[in-house]
Design a protein around this motif. Sequence first.
Motif, PDB file in Angstrom:
ATOM      1  N   GLY A 116      33.162  67.918  -8.652  1.00 31.69           N
ATOM      2  CA  GLY A 116      32.064  67.377  -7.852  1.00 31.69           C
ATOM      3  C   GLY A 116      31.615  68.337  -6.772  1.00 31.69           C
ATOM      4  N   ILE A 117      32.563  68.998  -6.120  1.00 38.23           N
ATOM      5  CA  ILE A 117      32.210  69.957  -5.074  1.00 38.23           C
ATOM      6  C   ILE A 117      31.401  71.110  -5.656  1.00 38.23           C
ATOM      7  CG2 ILE A 117      33.180  71.667  -3.477  1.00 38.23           C
ATOM      8  CD1 ILE A 117      35.515  69.687  -3.056  1.00 38.23           C
ATOM      9  N   PRO A 156      49.580  71.850   0.747  1.00 38.31           N
ATOM     10  CA  PRO A 156      48.666  72.832   1.346  1.00 38.31           C
ATOM     11  C   PRO A 156      47.966  73.702   0.310  1.00 38.31           C
ATOM     12  CG  PRO A 156      50.970  73.407   1.787  1.00 38.31           C
ATOM     13  CD  PRO A 156      50.966  72.033   1.221  1.00 38.31           C
ATOM     14  N   ARG A 157      48.637  73.952  -0.833  1.00 40.25           N
ATOM     15  CA  ARG A 157      47.989  74.757  -1.871  1.00 40.25           C
ATOM     16  C   ARG A 157      46.764  74.021  -2.434  1.00 40.25           C
ATOM     17  NH1 ARG A 157      52.136  75.357  -4.784  1.00 40.25           N
ATOM     18  NH2 ARG A 157      51.694  73.806  -6.409  1.00 40.25           N
ATOM     19  N   VAL A 158      46.903  72.721  -2.679  1.00 40.28           N
ATOM     20  CA  VAL A 158      45.786  71.933  -3.178  1.00 40.28           C
ATOM     21  C   VAL A 158      44.676  71.851  -2.129  1.00 40.28           C
ATOM     22  CG1 VAL A 158      45.076  69.584  -3.799  1.00 40.28           C
ATOM     23  CG2 VAL A 158      47.095  70.600  -4.861  1.00 40.28           C
ATOM     24  N   GLU A 159      45.055  71.641  -0.863  1.00 42.12           N
ATOM     25  CA  GLU A 159      44.044  71.563   0.191  1.00 42.12           C
ATOM     26  C   GLU A 159      43.283  72.880   0.317  1.00 42.12           C
ATOM     27  OE1 GLU A 159      43.077  68.870   1.734  1.00 42.12           O
ATOM     28  OE2 GLU A 159      44.593  67.713   0.636  1.00 42.12           O
ATOM     29  N   ARG A 160      43.981  74.005   0.148  1.00 46.65           N
ATOM     30  CA  ARG A 160      43.298  75.304   0.209  1.00 46.65           C
ATOM     31  C   ARG A 160      42.310  75.447  -0.944  1.00 46.65           C
ATOM     32  NH1 ARG A 160      48.362  77.301   1.701  1.00 46.65           N
ATOM     33  NH2 ARG A 160      48.777  78.018  -0.437  1.00 46.65           N
ATOM     34  N   SER A 161      42.700  74.984  -2.131  1.00 49.27           N
ATOM     35  CA  SER A 161      41.785  75.097  -3.271  1.00 49.27           C
ATOM     36  C   SER A 161      40.537  74.254  -3.042  1.00 49.27           C
ATOM     37  CB  SER A 161      42.492  74.682  -4.560  1.00 49.27           C
ATOM     38  OG  SER A 161      42.786  73.295  -4.568  1.00 49.27           O
ATOM     39  N   ILE A 162      40.709  73.067  -2.440  1.00 52.22           N
ATOM     40  CA  ILE A 162      39.548  72.226  -2.127  1.00 52.22           C
ATOM     41  C   ILE A 162      38.666  72.917  -1.090  1.00 52.22           C
ATOM     42  CG2 ILE A 162      38.811  70.016  -1.158  1.00 52.22           C
ATOM     43  CD1 ILE A 162      41.486  68.846  -2.200  1.00 52.22           C
ATOM     44  N   ALA A 163      39.296  73.413  -0.018  1.00 49.94           N
ATOM     45  CA  ALA A 163      38.534  74.074   1.043  1.00 49.94           C
ATOM     46  C   ALA A 163      37.810  75.307   0.519  1.00 49.94           C
ATOM     47  CB  ALA A 163      39.459  74.449   2.198  1.00 49.94           C
ATOM     48  N   ASN A 164      38.462  76.081  -0.334  1.00 49.05           N
ATOM     49  CA  ASN A 164      37.820  77.283  -0.880  1.00 49.05           C
ATOM     50  C   ASN A 164      36.585  76.926  -1.699  1.00 49.05           C
ATOM     51  OD1 ASN A 164      39.735  78.940   0.297  1.00 49.05           O
ATOM     52  ND2 ASN A 164      41.002  79.087  -1.541  1.00 49.05           N
ATOM     53  N   VAL A 166      34.711  74.266  -1.239  1.00 48.04           N
ATOM     54  CA  VAL A 166      33.695  73.840  -0.280  1.00 48.04           C
ATOM     55  C   VAL A 166      33.071  75.048   0.407  1.00 48.04           C
ATOM     56  CG1 VAL A 166      33.315  72.593   1.883  1.00 48.04           C
ATOM     57  CG2 VAL A 166      34.705  71.561   0.093  1.00 48.04           C
ATOM     58  N   HIS A 167      33.904  75.995   0.850  1.00 46.79           N
ATOM     59  CA  HIS A 167      33.378  77.191   1.520  1.00 46.79           C
ATOM     60  C   HIS A 167      32.418  77.948   0.611  1.00 46.79           C
ATOM     61  CE1 HIS A 167      37.214  77.337   4.229  1.00 46.79           C
ATOM     62  NE2 HIS A 167      36.386  76.367   4.560  1.00 46.79           N
ATOM     63  N   ALA A 168      32.798  78.116  -0.646  1.00 48.09           N
ATOM     64  CA  ALA A 168      31.953  78.862  -1.582  1.00 48.09           C
ATOM     65  C   ALA A 168      30.621  78.148  -1.809  1.00 48.09           C
ATOM     66  CB  ALA A 168      32.690  79.056  -2.908  1.00 48.09           C
ATOM     67  N   GLN A 169      30.686  76.825  -1.938  1.00 45.07           N
ATOM     68  CA  GLN A 169      29.448  76.087  -2.183  1.00 45.07           C
ATOM     69  C   GLN A 169      28.544  76.094  -0.947  1.00 45.07           C
ATOM     70  OE1 GLN A 169      28.111  75.522  -4.795  1.00 45.07           O
ATOM     71  NE2 GLN A 169      27.921  73.383  -5.415  1.00 45.07           N
ATOM     72  N   LEU A 170      29.128  75.935   0.232  1.00 47.86           N
ATOM     73  CA  LEU A 170      28.334  75.979   1.457  1.00 47.86           C
ATOM     74  C   LEU A 170      27.678  77.346   1.635  1.00 47.86           C
ATOM     75  CD1 LEU A 170      30.582  74.045   4.012  1.00 47.86           C
ATOM     76  CD2 LEU A 170      28.560  73.219   2.808  1.00 47.86           C
ATOM     77  N   GLU A 171      28.421  78.400   1.321  1.00 49.15           N
ATOM     78  CA  GLU A 171      27.857  79.744   1.421  1.00 49.15           C
ATOM     79  C   GLU A 171      26.675  79.901   0.467  1.00 49.15           C
ATOM     80  OE1 GLU A 171      29.247  84.413   0.848  1.00 49.15           O
ATOM     81  OE2 GLU A 171      30.741  82.801   0.854  1.00 49.15           O
ATOM     82  N   ARG A 172      26.799  79.352  -0.726  1.00 46.42           N
ATOM     83  CA  ARG A 172      25.705  79.439  -1.701  1.00 46.42           C
ATOM     84  C   ARG A 172      24.486  78.663  -1.210  1.00 46.42           C
ATOM     85  NH1 ARG A 172      23.731  76.988  -6.384  1.00 46.42           N
ATOM     86  NH2 ARG A 172      25.123  75.194  -6.261  1.00 46.42           N
TER      87      ARG A 172
END
Length: 664
Positions: A116-117, A156-164, A166-172
Amino acid sequence: MSNMDLRPGPARIRLFGRFGLIAPGGVDVLVTSRRGRGLIAYLFLAPDHEESRARLRGHLWGDRAEPQARASLRQCLLELREVLARLGLELADVGRDGIAMRGLTVRSDLDDLLGGISDDDPRVGAAQLALVGQRRLLEDLDLPGAFGAWIDQARPRVERSIANKVHAQLERFERAGRWEDVRVLGEAFARRDPLDEDVAAAVIRAAGATGDGAAARRRFGILQDAMHRAFGASPGAKAHEALAAAERPQAVTAPPPARSRDLQVADRPTPPLVVIASFETGDAVDGAPRAVATLRDEVVAALSRFHDLRVLVDPRPLGLVNLTPTADPEAAYVLGASLRAGRHGARLTLRLVRGGDLSLIWTGGLETAGLDVADTIDGIIAWVVGSVAPRIESDVLRNASRRPSPSIYERYLLARDAAARARTHYQARIAAQALEGLIQSKPSFALAYPPLATLYDTDFCYTRASSSTPGLKERALALGKTAVSLDRGHADGYAICGWAYLRRKQWDIARLYFESAFSLNPLHPRHVMELVRAFLLLDEKEHARKILDQNRLVGRDRDDPYHTQLGLVLFIEGDLALSASCLEQIVKPDIWGLMYRAMTARAAGLDSEAKIGAVIERLRAIWPPDAPMTNGDVVAWVSTHHPLRSPEAEARFLVALRDILPSA
């Protein structure tokens, strides 16, 4: 362990919150053993979904001797294989000493969230984030020993994957200038992780880019409070820089004409231009220069939210504005204002003139005790915007109806007005054909899509029951999404998508679309009341009430839509007497106003026969002539177009509806 008979097929795994194994029909499959649930979760999250027996024993039965651990693993695998096989999954032996989970169709809520993200529509990701909420990975599987240590690393590994993601999509989105999409996805993620400074900075930049300094400051404050509570620290440079950029004043100007002026007027798709002249003031009003400068900036920002207008600022007073270099005078208006001392403080007088002949379109005055209170300024802005925008639109409509070759924009406005005024299904179809023709001739003309989608999703605005076939409803959603893709800042496109999802009872996605529509333009008098109804149907009464209270200032008129929606609020809240009184003030009720009025009067024990008769007459007028109008069919039709998220509210509403229908 459950022994229920489960047909083969795709299965789902719930990883956030309490672990769950879900059969194709949506039924939770009971796995009583915590270690059994842990083994499934471990294999699902492991690379290639496989692990050695030795590691599985160490993680799940490390507190037992080796023979006991081996026996426990064998017994657990035996029990799990029986259930998983019925779900289309398999625990297979691989190599000499490994176990793998196989099953191509299994998905998890983590898969849905990450997918979804990554979707181009940020509302899909925002809806998935809302579904997960604040839940952590495998909250009920904090087993002791090595398995607990593995979960501590996996979270924390799963949370990082979610955050990454989100960061990539926001940057796009930022690179493409899709600022509203940045805000939708960023705000949704910030509710899960309010300490992510990169996301907060992106949302602040997006708010600044759309001229919403208040939202930028609010998001910075949320980040600041969260960081202080968690770490006793303040936001870093990224957030401060984003806020500083967002607070820099930005002039709002109309884009230059995309086509040369020697083209025919009929080829011009652009909406009318309103030039905001300088606001004049007198020395007798304390702090007047600062007050009118602030007021003018806010009016410019508010009118810029209207995609049926283009906005240009001019530093000169109204009488000195020259439209010749900037626009076609026939499609331009000038707004000026003056602030003078009044009997009880200050008096603001506004004048709106047509650019072509400088004729006065509207003038209005407002007395105010002061201009230093935020609520006072907000009320004045709402009054200005709610007065100016509809009068420009009415003037354009008047001129367009007399013009032999109206422009594309004027043809759109005429078709949209015809759709709103349609009283028969034939008239509604003619309006739809006109809008279809505009879209066919100019597919990039985003304004034409939402009114056509509205016709197709509402039984052509309730002129013929059940005329919105499944195919037309699908087209309505596609039209809404096309409008959004063509113009990410157009509130109407988001609103029509919200209604399409609401009628499908996809509540969370609908709410996100409605929130976007409201945030893009909270002052549009033509649409804000429909958003009140939307939030009421979503069981968000406080939000609906807040919009109603704000709307009292827009145009300062309490018109039929206002009384209709307030009457519904009061009905749902149970204040039947006040609801009935409010609904009585409707002058020309639509089908919902008629229905609310009759239902409330009957429920309150008031004289209701004439009101019920008016509802039945309207229903018979729009009912398909070849279909019987049974009470069950009427209830089903109303439920389709008037879905209520709250089961209790829906039950009360339908009981009241059945009470006004003819006895069987």
